[in-house]
Design an enzyme around this catalytic site. Sequence first.
Site, PDB file in Angstrom:
ATOM      1  N   HIS B 115       0.865  -1.178   0.000  1.00 48.53           N
ATOM      2  CA  HIS B 115       0.000   0.000   0.000  1.00 48.53           C
ATOM      3  C   HIS B 115       0.909   1.238   0.000  1.00 48.53           C
ATOM      4  O   HIS B 115       2.020   1.192   0.534  1.00 48.53           O
ATOM      5  CB  HIS B 115      -0.832  -0.053   1.285  1.00 48.53           C
ATOM      6  CG  HIS B 115      -1.904   0.964   1.381  1.00 48.53           C
ATOM      7  ND1 HIS B 115      -1.687   2.222   1.877  1.00 48.53           N
ATOM      8  CD2 HIS B 115      -3.221   0.907   1.064  1.00 48.53           C
ATOM      9  CE1 HIS B 115      -2.827   2.899   1.870  1.00 48.53           C
ATOM     10  NE2 HIS B 115      -3.773   2.126   1.381  1.00 48.53           N
ATOM     11  N   ASP B 192       2.867  -4.494   7.733  1.00 41.45           N
ATOM     12  CA  ASP B 192       1.598  -3.805   7.524  1.00 41.45           C
ATOM     13  C   ASP B 192       0.489  -4.845   7.650  1.00 41.45           C
ATOM     14  O   ASP B 192       0.294  -5.672   6.751  1.00 41.45           O
ATOM     15  CB  ASP B 192       1.597  -3.159   6.134  1.00 41.45           C
ATOM     16  CG  ASP B 192       0.252  -2.545   5.782  1.00 41.45           C
ATOM     17  OD1 ASP B 192      -0.678  -2.623   6.613  1.00 41.45           O
ATOM     18  OD2 ASP B 192       0.138  -1.991   4.680  1.00 41.45           O
ATOM     19  N   GLN B 195      -4.718  -5.358   6.453  1.00 44.99           N
ATOM     20  CA  GLN B 195      -5.688  -6.310   5.875  1.00 44.99           C
ATOM     21  C   GLN B 195      -5.629  -7.664   6.571  1.00 44.99           C
ATOM     22  O   GLN B 195      -6.397  -8.563   6.228  1.00 44.99           O
ATOM     23  CB  GLN B 195      -5.425  -6.516   4.375  1.00 44.99           C
ATOM     24  CG  GLN B 195      -5.590  -5.279   3.529  1.00 44.99           C
ATOM     25  CD  GLN B 195      -7.030  -4.780   3.442  1.00 44.99           C
ATOM     26  OE1 GLN B 195      -7.980  -5.488   3.782  1.00 44.99           O
ATOM     27  NE2 GLN B 195      -7.190  -3.547   2.993  1.00 44.99           N
ATOM     28  N   LYS B 218     -11.106  -0.908   9.470  1.00 46.74           N
ATOM     29  CA  LYS B 218     -11.260  -2.067   8.590  1.00 46.74           C
ATOM     30  C   LYS B 218     -11.719  -3.292   9.372  1.00 46.74           C
ATOM     31  O   LYS B 218     -11.861  -4.377   8.815  1.00 46.74           O
ATOM     32  CB  LYS B 218      -9.932  -2.368   7.889  1.00 46.74           C
ATOM     33  CG  LYS B 218      -9.504  -1.280   6.907  1.00 46.74           C
ATOM     34  CD  LYS B 218      -8.271  -1.698   6.171  1.00 46.74           C
ATOM     35  CE  LYS B 218      -7.532  -0.521   5.563  1.00 46.74           C
ATOM     36  NZ  LYS B 218      -8.205   0.003   4.357  1.00 46.74           N
ATOM     37  N   CYS B 355      -4.823   2.470  -3.852  1.00 45.98           N
ATOM     38  CA  CYS B 355      -3.629   2.972  -3.154  1.00 45.98           C
ATOM     39  C   CYS B 355      -2.458   2.012  -3.304  1.00 45.98           C
ATOM     40  O   CYS B 355      -1.639   1.872  -2.385  1.00 45.98           O
ATOM     41  CB  CYS B 355      -3.887   3.223  -1.685  1.00 45.98           C
ATOM     42  SG  CYS B 355      -5.198   4.382  -1.377  1.00 45.98           S
TER      43      CYS B 355
HETATM   44  C1  LIG Z   1      -2.669  -2.973   3.196  1.00 47.55           C
HETATM   45  C2  LIG Z   1      -3.023  -1.610   3.718  1.00 47.55           C
HETATM   46  N1  LIG Z   1      -2.092  -0.903   4.367  1.00 47.55           N
HETATM   47  C3  LIG Z   1      -2.348   0.308   4.867  1.00 47.55           C
HETATM   48  C4  LIG Z   1      -3.577   0.897   4.726  1.00 47.55           C
HETATM   49  C5  LIG Z   1      -3.778   2.266   5.268  1.00 47.55           C
HETATM   50  O1  LIG Z   1      -4.726   2.304   6.251  1.00 47.55           O
HETATM   51  P1  LIG Z   1      -5.336   3.699   6.713  1.00 47.55           P
HETATM   52  O2  LIG Z   1      -5.874   4.346   5.474  1.00 47.55           O
HETATM   53  O3  LIG Z   1      -6.407   3.317   7.677  1.00 47.55           O
HETATM   54  O4  LIG Z   1      -4.249   4.477   7.353  1.00 47.55           O
HETATM   55  C6  LIG Z   1      -4.574   0.196   4.052  1.00 47.55           C
HETATM   56  C7  LIG Z   1      -5.912   0.774   3.877  1.00 47.55           C
HETATM   57  O5  LIG Z   1      -6.281   1.382   2.913  1.00 47.55           O
HETATM   58  C8  LIG Z   1      -4.287  -1.073   3.524  1.00 47.55           C
HETATM   59  O6  LIG Z   1      -5.199  -1.775   2.849  1.00 47.55           O
END
Ligand SMILES: Cc1ncc(COP(=O)(O)O)c(C=O)c1O
Lengths: 144, 401
Positions: B115, B192, B195, B218, B355
């Site tokens: 991401h 990270d 998910q 999420k 993203c």
């Molecule tokens: C794999 C992953 N990492 C990081 C994020 C970032 O999360 P947030 O937008 O809640 O900071 C997301 C969510 O969009 C994600 O799917």
Amino acid sequence: MHQLETLYRQIIMDHYKNPRNKGLLEDDSYIKEHIKNPSCGDDITIQTRIENGRVKDVRHDGSGCSICCSSASVLSTLVKGKSVEEANTYTKNYLNMIMKQPFDETIDLEDALAYQGVTKFPARVKCASIAWKAFEATLKKASE
Amino acid sequence: MMQGRKKDFPILNKQPLVYLDTAASSLTPNAVINKLNEYYKDYPVNVHRGVYKLSYQATEAYHAARQTIADFINASFDEVIFTRGASSALNLVALSYGEQYINAGDEIIVSELEHHSHILPWQQIAKRKNAKLVYIPLSKEGRITVEAFQSVLSNRTKVVALTYVSNVMGYITPIKEIIEIAHQKGAVVSVDAAQAAPHMQLDVKALNCDFLAFSAHKMFGPTGVGILYGKSALLQAMPPVEYGGDMNDNVDLYDGDWKDAPYKFEAGTPPIAEAIGFAEAVRYIQSVGFDAIIKHEQGLRKQAIEGLEAIDGITVYNKEAETGIINFNLDGVHPHDVVSFFDEDHIALRAGHHCAQLLIKWLKVPATLRASFYIYNDASDIETFIDSAKRARSFFSEIGF
Ligand SMILES: Cc1ncc(COP(=O)(O)O)c(C=O)c1O
């Protein structure tokens, strides 16, 4: 499904499949503006040539959904030959129309009227606006 | 099956909605909404500051929330930092650990599955420090493998920053093995888990990860809060990245010093209601149980994949994924065009690059559609989705796409 059907059946598919004035030129007399919508990847460049206060030519290129790409083609056919002032008025009217703001209905937006349908799809208003915003920016640059 | 789960989610009882965008944000159950209300109605005050009873109550609830989340991932209380979300947690690692320990010539291993929130912070550190960003070559399917990881690991590797579950492909990274190998080279690993946390049991001790981040929104929780887990010894040695109220000990005219972790990383009034709501979301997940969640999602995924495969002119990019994410396209139709069709059928899907532009470039497509599942989805949702996909395919073919 009716609303999407009406929206697409009309002008949009025609301009999407057979875009007019597509392809950029290597020509410094054109003013260029590139706009990208980073959330979906729509990516449009508009080139405008102004001569004696009139929009002599508009070119476009880019990639994106059918609404975005077709609207660049429709724009190019509509504003070509108009005075800069008229082109600005048309653009403002168009943008107001798709954003559900008051607009002057006596101005004939021709094929571009088809995009009034996007007001039913608020998430797509951006798709329908970026070519016009890029065009507006070329007019602004020209006046500077 | 998750009989009756829909009734827990007010939005599903308010309007026709097939919600297939959990990977962006999950829906919020009554239990969490009520918990947020409880804070605002019963003890709506700041934490750590007031010495009056209400403030004590808020502070206790905020502490309890941290403990609940620490227990949820088998961490200790001091190892859980409340952040704005996964993004700010992952940024914290780069801005604090990266800023302090990365030097010129060091290598940071990342992947094209990341991401943006796990690529861009390290990209910036690499640029500032003259360090090198190294990409793990993805397998043909688009996976991170242990072998490919080993092929890029070197004595210069200082940080490994990888996603546990890809938000586009739904693949599970063999992160435990990777962590073990990375540690042999003395590298630290930032995971990270945005998910992963909603869909599988996490145990930071068993993983032995150095950092791990996820967001509440999420996993049934509120927006605006997430956590960073960090190993205690690492956190104690790292500098704060934000300064202000609550994080400091003594303040003098020209210098100050900081509380211990986690507080030194929580400058200012924290997201109090959100943290308390987050803990409630964790309890909601626990009441369902991960075994049930996984089984349910697998069932829906299988049903959806079979349905999509039966339609000509649809490409699924991740048929073999282990989690409830389907990444696909109607051939020759831009996903934004398709998503409006689904929208008219009251089906919420994501269209775009999610993203994760690096992966979309890797797939060599302009954008994709993503359907993702959670416990409030059921077999009839999938039937609606497949039926709509069929009609969308005919519609777009018919009008000339
Ligand atoms: C794999 C992953 N990492 C990081 C994020 C970032 O999360 P947030 O937008 O809640 O900071 C997301 C969510 O969009 C994600 O799917």
